[in-house]
Motif scaffolding. Structure first.
Motif, PDB file in Angstrom:
ATOM      1  N   HIS A  78       1.056  -1.271   0.037  1.00 43.66           N
ATOM      2  CA  HIS A  78      -0.017  -0.012   0.136  1.00 43.66           C
ATOM      3  C   HIS A  78       1.096   1.342   0.038  1.00 43.66           C
ATOM      4  CE1 HIS A  78      -3.713   2.451   0.791  1.00 43.66           C
ATOM      5  NE2 HIS A  78      -2.848   2.977   1.643  1.00 43.66           N
ATOM      6  N   THR A  79       0.547   2.128  -0.862  1.00 42.12           N
ATOM      7  CA  THR A  79       1.378   3.487  -0.978  1.00 42.12           C
ATOM      8  C   THR A  79       0.351   4.388  -0.335  1.00 42.12           C
ATOM      9  OG1 THR A  79       2.907   4.930  -2.511  1.00 42.12           O
ATOM     10  CG2 THR A  79       0.782   3.968  -3.317  1.00 42.12           C
ATOM     11  N   THR A  80       0.985   5.727   0.266  1.00 41.85           N
ATOM     12  CA  THR A  80       0.421   6.705   0.723  1.00 41.85           C
ATOM     13  C   THR A  80       1.191   7.940   0.809  1.00 41.85           C
ATOM     14  OG1 THR A  80      -1.086   7.266   2.422  1.00 41.85           O
ATOM     15  CG2 THR A  80       0.847   6.614   3.078  1.00 41.85           C
ATOM     16  N   PRO A  81       0.934   9.206   0.699  1.00 42.71           N
ATOM     17  CA  PRO A  81       1.953  10.377   0.658  1.00 42.71           C
ATOM     18  C   PRO A  81       2.611  10.197   2.161  1.00 42.71           C
ATOM     19  CG  PRO A  81      -0.186  11.019  -0.171  1.00 42.71           C
ATOM     20  CD  PRO A  81      -0.532   9.590   0.378  1.00 42.71           C
ATOM     21  N   LEU A  82       3.874  10.770   1.999  1.00 43.75           N
ATOM     22  CA  LEU A  82       4.702  10.739   2.925  1.00 43.75           C
ATOM     23  C   LEU A  82       4.232  11.701   4.159  1.00 43.75           C
ATOM     24  CD1 LEU A  82       7.342  10.447   4.490  1.00 43.75           C
ATOM     25  CD2 LEU A  82       8.222  12.433   3.321  1.00 43.75           C
ATOM     26  N   GLY A  88       7.166  14.528  -8.121  1.00 45.40           N
ATOM     27  CA  GLY A  88       7.786  15.105  -6.931  1.00 45.40           C
ATOM     28  C   GLY A  88       6.830  15.144  -5.676  1.00 45.40           C
ATOM     29  N   TYR A  89       5.997  14.137  -5.669  1.00 48.11           N
ATOM     30  CA  TYR A  89       4.989  13.967  -4.446  1.00 48.11           C
ATOM     31  C   TYR A  89       5.526  12.694  -3.673  1.00 48.11           C
ATOM     32  CZ  TYR A  89       1.718  16.448  -7.048  1.00 48.11           C
ATOM     33  OH  TYR A  89       0.966  17.540  -7.864  1.00 48.11           O
ATOM     34  N   PRO A  90       6.449  13.048  -2.613  1.00 46.19           N
ATOM     35  CA  PRO A  90       6.809  12.030  -1.747  1.00 46.19           C
ATOM     36  C   PRO A  90       6.062  10.835  -1.138  1.00 46.19           C
ATOM     37  CG  PRO A  90       7.144  13.964  -0.351  1.00 46.19           C
ATOM     38  CD  PRO A  90       6.427  14.260  -1.842  1.00 46.19           C
ATOM     39  N   HIS A  91       6.189   9.868  -1.205  1.00 42.47           N
ATOM     40  CA  HIS A  91       5.260   8.637  -0.684  1.00 42.47           C
ATOM     41  C   HIS A  91       6.066   7.740   0.087  1.00 42.47           C
ATOM     42  CE1 HIS A  91       2.227  10.409  -3.401  1.00 42.47           C
ATOM     43  NE2 HIS A  91       1.435   9.313  -3.173  1.00 42.47           N
ATOM     44  N   VAL A  92       5.232   6.924   0.886  1.00 43.28           N
ATOM     45  CA  VAL A  92       5.950   5.766   1.548  1.00 43.28           C
ATOM     46  C   VAL A  92       5.086   4.399   0.929  1.00 43.28           C
ATOM     47  CG1 VAL A  92       6.433   7.079   3.629  1.00 43.28           C
ATOM     48  CG2 VAL A  92       4.316   5.750   3.253  1.00 43.28           C
ATOM     49  N   LEU A  93       5.896   3.450   1.368  1.00 46.90           N
ATOM     50  CA  LEU A  93       5.259   2.195   1.035  1.00 46.90           C
ATOM     51  C   LEU A  93       5.253   1.132   2.294  1.00 46.90           C
ATOM     52  CD1 LEU A  93       7.181   0.926  -2.358  1.00 46.90           C
ATOM     53  CD2 LEU A  93       4.698   1.102  -2.026  1.00 46.90           C
ATOM     54  N   PRO A 120      -1.511  -6.505  13.666  1.00 48.44           N
ATOM     55  CA  PRO A 120      -0.173  -6.938  13.544  1.00 48.44           C
ATOM     56  C   PRO A 120       0.288  -7.240  12.133  1.00 48.44           C
ATOM     57  CG  PRO A 120      -1.672  -9.053  14.015  1.00 48.44           C
ATOM     58  CD  PRO A 120      -2.310  -7.636  13.847  1.00 48.44           C
ATOM     59  N   TYR A 121      -0.330  -6.631  10.949  1.00 40.22           N
ATOM     60  CA  TYR A 121      -0.132  -7.247   9.592  1.00 40.22           C
ATOM     61  C   TYR A 121       0.966  -6.568   8.860  1.00 40.22           C
ATOM     62  CZ  TYR A 121      -4.427  -9.357  10.945  1.00 40.22           C
ATOM     63  OH  TYR A 121      -5.547  -9.865  11.341  1.00 40.22           O
ATOM     64  N   ALA A 122       1.073  -5.080   8.921  1.00 42.01           N
ATOM     65  CA  ALA A 122       2.092  -4.517   8.295  1.00 42.01           C
ATOM     66  C   ALA A 122       3.443  -4.821   8.822  1.00 42.01           C
ATOM     67  CB  ALA A 122       2.040  -2.952   8.646  1.00 42.01           C
ATOM     68  N   ARG A 123       4.563  -5.182   8.154  1.00 43.21           N
ATOM     69  CA  ARG A 123       5.674  -5.589   8.175  1.00 43.21           C
ATOM     70  C   ARG A 123       6.702  -4.829   8.149  1.00 43.21           C
ATOM     71  NH1 ARG A 123       6.309 -11.461   5.317  1.00 43.21           N
ATOM     72  NH2 ARG A 123       6.413  -9.894   3.443  1.00 43.21           N
ATOM     73  N   CYS A 124       6.545  -3.766   7.422  1.00 43.64           N
ATOM     74  CA  CYS A 124       7.860  -2.919   6.995  1.00 43.64           C
ATOM     75  C   CYS A 124       7.202  -1.500   6.472  1.00 43.64           C
ATOM     76  CB  CYS A 124       8.775  -3.434   6.112  1.00 43.64           C
ATOM     77  SG  CYS A 124      10.384  -2.461   6.063  1.00 43.64           S
ATOM     78  N   LEU A 125       7.777  -0.394   6.773  1.00 41.62           N
ATOM     79  CA  LEU A 125       7.216   0.840   6.132  1.00 41.62           C
ATOM     80  C   LEU A 125       8.881   1.324   5.470  1.00 41.62           C
ATOM     81  CD1 LEU A 125       5.219   3.742   7.488  1.00 41.62           C
ATOM     82  CD2 LEU A 125       7.509   4.209   6.427  1.00 41.62           C
ATOM     83  N   TYR A 126       8.518   1.437   4.276  1.00 41.35           N
ATOM     84  CA  TYR A 126       9.818   1.872   3.270  1.00 41.35           C
ATOM     85  C   TYR A 126       9.803   3.272   2.778  1.00 41.35           C
ATOM     86  CZ  TYR A 126      10.686  -3.050   2.596  1.00 41.35           C
ATOM     87  OH  TYR A 126      11.130  -4.432   2.680  1.00 41.35           O
ATOM     88  N   VAL A 127      10.649   3.906   3.151  1.00 40.31           N
ATOM     89  CA  VAL A 127      10.823   5.483   2.522  1.00 40.31           C
ATOM     90  C   VAL A 127      11.960   5.715   1.373  1.00 40.31           C
ATOM     91  CG1 VAL A 127      10.052   6.350   4.768  1.00 40.31           C
ATOM     92  CG2 VAL A 127      12.346   6.017   4.531  1.00 40.31           C
ATOM     93  N   ASP A 155      13.812  11.395   4.599  1.00 42.80           N
ATOM     94  CA  ASP A 155      12.414  11.071   4.744  1.00 42.80           C
ATOM     95  C   ASP A 155      12.098  10.279   6.098  1.00 42.80           C
ATOM     96  OD1 ASP A 155      11.660  12.157   2.447  1.00 42.80           O
ATOM     97  OD2 ASP A 155      11.411  10.440   1.427  1.00 42.80           O
ATOM     98  N   ALA A 156      13.278   9.335   6.352  1.00 42.69           N
ATOM     99  CA  ALA A 156      13.117   8.572   7.605  1.00 42.69           C
ATOM    100  C   ALA A 156      13.202   9.324   8.757  1.00 42.69           C
ATOM    101  CB  ALA A 156      14.324   7.468   7.372  1.00 42.69           C
ATOM    102  N   ASP A 157      14.240  10.452   8.878  1.00 42.91           N
ATOM    103  CA  ASP A 157      14.492  11.416   9.796  1.00 42.91           C
ATOM    104  C   ASP A 157      13.111  11.947  10.156  1.00 42.91           C
ATOM    105  OD1 ASP A 157      17.089  10.367   9.843  1.00 42.91           O
ATOM    106  OD2 ASP A 157      17.750  12.412   8.930  1.00 42.91           O
TER     107      ASP A 157
END
Length: 214
Positions: free
Chosen positions: A8-12, A74-79, A144-151, A156-158
């Motif tokens: 699932h992707t969503t805006p940062l 140029g729209y930052p997103h996360v996964l 408990p279903y989401a395992r990882c959030l990627y940036v 973005d992580a900071d």
């Protein structure tokens, strides 16, 4: 072949609020609960017309045409990567086509029958239904279903780390992964920094800032 993850992707700028609520909500639920998350305007009308607006949508691939388009603009997103057990959650269904393809409403009827879902997975592995989605009614809990959030970057992580003390302690790892974010463009970080500062001052996660993402 069963996917190793659903995505699932969503805006940062929505990520802190999403982590705070611990849920991904369907468009209809967002509206009925008056939550400060605005669905993509280009998708909301299509989903309503096709009867898909009360589902959370997950893709079977991490890098999708939608994500490529948003990054190119140029729209930052996360996964978010979800455990494949979500395939067996109550009401989980396959939608053979992404709503962007339009077509007759009958093409978008959710498929819940286990045998038919298995056949669709096999067909997908053989090249059919390239935009296949797993859809879940109303909401999907992150825990408990989401395992990882990627940036896409350490910056973005900071941004998310700076709000860590205001968020529930998640069982979700945070990873920087450029390979999941092709064609990433630089963007103005000031609104995100101002939002994070306001949240820290208030001591709570505030409603997300109104930044363009569509």
């Amino acid at each position: 072949m069963t996917p190793s993850s659903y995505w699932h992707t969503t805006p940062l700028h929505y990520a802190p609020y999403l982590l705070m609520t611990g849920q991904i909500f369907s468009q209809r639920q967002l509206q009925s609960l008056s939550l400060p998350i605005t669905p993509r305007r280009t998708a909301a009308r299509r989903d309503r017309k096709l009867g898909l607006d009360n589902f959370v949508h997950l893709s079977l691939a991490s890098v999708t045409p939608l994500l490529r388009d948003k990054l190119r603009k140029g729209y930052p997103h996360v996964l978010l990567a979800f455990d494949p057990v979500v395939f067996d959650l109550p009401g989980a269904a396959f939608c053979r086509y992404n709503a962007k393809s339009w077509g007759h409403r009958e093409r978008f009827i959710p498929v819940t029958d286990p045998a038919e879902k298995a056949d669709i997975l096999t067909a997908h592995a053989n090249g059919r239904y390239p935009s296949l989605e797993l859809i879940l009614p109303e909401r999907l809990p992150l825990f408990p279903y989401a395992r990882c959030l990627y940036v896409a970057s350490q910056k973005d992580a900071d941004f998310l780390y700076s709000l860590h003390s205001l968020l529930p302690v998640p069982g979700i790892s945070l990873k920087v992964s450029a390979e999941h974010f092709p064609q990433t463009c630089e963007y103005n970080r000031s609104p995100l920094e101002q939002y994070a500062s306001s949240c820290r001052t208030a001591g709570v996660i505030l409603a997300p800032p109104a930044l363009p993402f569509d």
